[in-house]
Write an enzyme that holds these catalytic residues in place. Sequence first.
Site, mmCIF file in Angstrom:
data_model
loop_
_atom_site.group_PDB
_atom_site.id
_atom_site.type_symbol
_atom_site.label_atom_id
_atom_site.label_comp_id
_atom_site.label_asym_id
_atom_site.label_seq_id
_atom_site.Cartn_x
_atom_site.Cartn_y
_atom_site.Cartn_z
ATOM 1 N N LYS A 38 0.843 -1.204 0.000
ATOM 2 C CA LYS A 38 0.000 0.000 0.000
ATOM 3 C C LYS A 38 0.880 1.256 0.000
ATOM 4 O O LYS A 38 2.080 1.186 0.322
ATOM 5 C CB LYS A 38 -0.916 -0.003 1.220
ATOM 6 C CG LYS A 38 -0.182 0.044 2.562
ATOM 7 C CD LYS A 38 -1.111 -0.285 3.733
ATOM 8 C CE LYS A 38 -0.369 -0.288 5.046
ATOM 9 N NZ LYS A 38 -1.164 -0.869 6.145
ATOM 10 N N ARG A 136 -10.506 -0.519 15.073
ATOM 11 C CA ARG A 136 -10.352 0.316 13.887
ATOM 12 C C ARG A 136 -11.318 -0.189 12.819
ATOM 13 O O ARG A 136 -12.279 0.485 12.481
ATOM 14 C CB ARG A 136 -8.887 0.244 13.424
ATOM 15 C CG ARG A 136 -8.518 1.245 12.375
ATOM 16 C CD ARG A 136 -7.020 1.265 12.102
ATOM 17 N NE ARG A 136 -6.548 0.076 11.398
ATOM 18 C CZ ARG A 136 -5.314 -0.054 10.911
ATOM 19 N NH1 ARG A 136 -4.433 0.925 11.085
ATOM 20 N NH2 ARG A 136 -4.952 -1.150 10.275
ATOM 21 N N TYR A 264 13.111 31.835 5.775
ATOM 22 C CA TYR A 264 11.855 32.516 6.062
ATOM 23 C C TYR A 264 11.687 32.832 7.544
ATOM 24 O O TYR A 264 12.075 32.039 8.402
ATOM 25 C CB TYR A 264 10.671 31.653 5.631
ATOM 26 C CG TYR A 264 10.445 31.615 4.137
ATOM 27 C CD1 TYR A 264 10.416 32.785 3.364
ATOM 28 C CD2 TYR A 264 10.230 30.402 3.489
ATOM 29 C CE1 TYR A 264 10.193 32.739 1.993
ATOM 30 C CE2 TYR A 264 9.992 30.343 2.134
ATOM 31 C CZ TYR A 264 9.969 31.524 1.383
ATOM 32 O OH TYR A 264 9.740 31.464 0.046
ATOM 33 N N MET A 313 9.291 25.194 0.946
ATOM 34 C CA MET A 313 8.565 24.244 0.118
ATOM 35 C C MET A 313 9.519 23.402 -0.737
ATOM 36 O O MET A 313 9.365 22.190 -0.856
ATOM 37 C CB MET A 313 7.566 24.966 -0.793
ATOM 38 C CG MET A 313 6.640 24.004 -1.527
ATOM 39 S SD MET A 313 5.503 24.806 -2.664
ATOM 40 C CE MET A 313 4.520 25.799 -1.557
HETATM 41 C C1 LIG Z 1 -0.280 -1.787 6.941
HETATM 42 C C2 LIG Z 1 -0.769 -3.087 7.477
HETATM 43 C C3 LIG Z 1 0.125 -4.170 7.685
HETATM 44 C C4 LIG Z 1 1.620 -4.036 7.565
HETATM 45 O O1 LIG Z 1 2.168 -3.630 8.792
HETATM 46 P P1 LIG Z 1 3.765 -3.472 9.000
HETATM 47 O O2 LIG Z 1 3.897 -3.015 10.396
HETATM 48 O O3 LIG Z 1 4.199 -2.438 7.999
HETATM 49 O O4 LIG Z 1 4.366 -4.799 8.707
HETATM 50 C C5 LIG Z 1 -0.420 -5.397 8.050
HETATM 51 N N1 LIG Z 1 -1.761 -5.542 8.229
HETATM 52 C C6 LIG Z 1 -2.629 -4.520 8.094
HETATM 53 C C7 LIG Z 1 -4.072 -4.755 8.336
HETATM 54 C C8 LIG Z 1 -2.168 -3.264 7.727
HETATM 55 O O5 LIG Z 1 -3.033 -2.236 7.604
#
Ligand SMILES: *Cc1c(COP(=O)(O)O)cnc(C)c1O
Length: 369
Positions: A38, A136, A264, A313
């Site tokens: 991801k 979550r 800045y 930036m």
């Molecule tokens: C992002 C994610 C992972 C990966 O976690 P890491 O700590 O990067 O290995 C695994 N399971 C879920 C559900 C996630 O959202």
Amino acid sequence: MSKIGDTTLLIDLIALEHNYWFLKSRLAQETKFLAVVKAFAYGSDMITIAKKMERLGIDYFAVAYVKEGVLLRNAGIKSPILVLHPQPVNFGELIHHSLEPSIYSPKNLKLFLEIAKDKKQIDYPIHVKFNTGLNRLGFWENDVDFIVEHLRDRKELKVVSVFSHLAASEDASEKPFSLTQIETFKKISEELNQKLGYAPFRHMLNTSGIINYPEAQFEMVRSGIGLYGYGNDKAIDAQLKPVAILKTIISQIHKIEPNESVGYNRAYKSDGYKITATLPLGHADGISRQYGNQKGHVLIKGRKAPIIGNVCMDMIMIDITDIDCKEGDEVVVFGQNQSAEDFAESANTISYEILTAISPRVKRVIINS
Ligand SMILES: *Cc1c(COP(=O)(O)O)cnc(C)c1O
């Protein structure tokens, strides 16, 4: 290696391969491995990483959103792809690209069932997510009957896996909580198997879970940060190799008199004769303002140069008073001698955040492919 000439994120595929085999070596041989790609493979290059992982024989991929999965499919990735957080509005597209949804709520199960029926699917693979304490995403324990009632005697969907996620896998002080999550997950999956009449494969561990709770590897694990070279633990970090290396160069050098200011809002004021260098990366490239005003530093010839004044930036300024260097010289931001974890810590954040923050404006260069 040839000179970079510009701000560049190097992506080291030998490091990726090393990390993969390291993590695999801590697991049973038959345990399946899911690579989490991801967020552009944690800010690196999702397509290149996924292709390399496919060549290494990965079992599964995961992305957060449907559009990420579509990018993988369009690039020719054939392995199964779990979408961790799909939205119902994208369910049609998900099926069209043979992506596999995490189904985490009664509402989404009903909506997905309708769409699968509409599209005349048979045994379409879904992954049922249970909440065991992270609070979550996920079904609750007492949703098992609802799930089974909706799937029993229906041909459209097939539960290929059941999974959950640890809330504090990297936290030794939360071990009792993690163990409770693992027990809850076992109990739920047993009940689900029994009521469904078949046994989907199970997975619960992220990278720190693999390190700290290998007894809960079940049939698959899901690793992201570990593949990219970080393990939320100094001893593990020492055995992993950073995949992403952020480098830049010195654009210009300035000689600063006492009581002059830099940048800045005149945030830096010199207390003597100083030499500063201006670098071509700023908050639009992912170096947030938190790194400014001497919080973070970069490395030139292995020596620390603090970031002075406010991050702009497109630029940062650094103090090179005691470093022998010239315009055009190479600067390491993280990944070599300074890990992304250490750099992140200087701004009170974590490797995950700095890695995924590096914007598309920064050129990616693949090395050791
Ligand atoms: C992002 C994610 C992972 C990966 O976690 P890491 O700590 O990067 O290995 C695994 N399971 C879920 C559900 C996630 O959202």
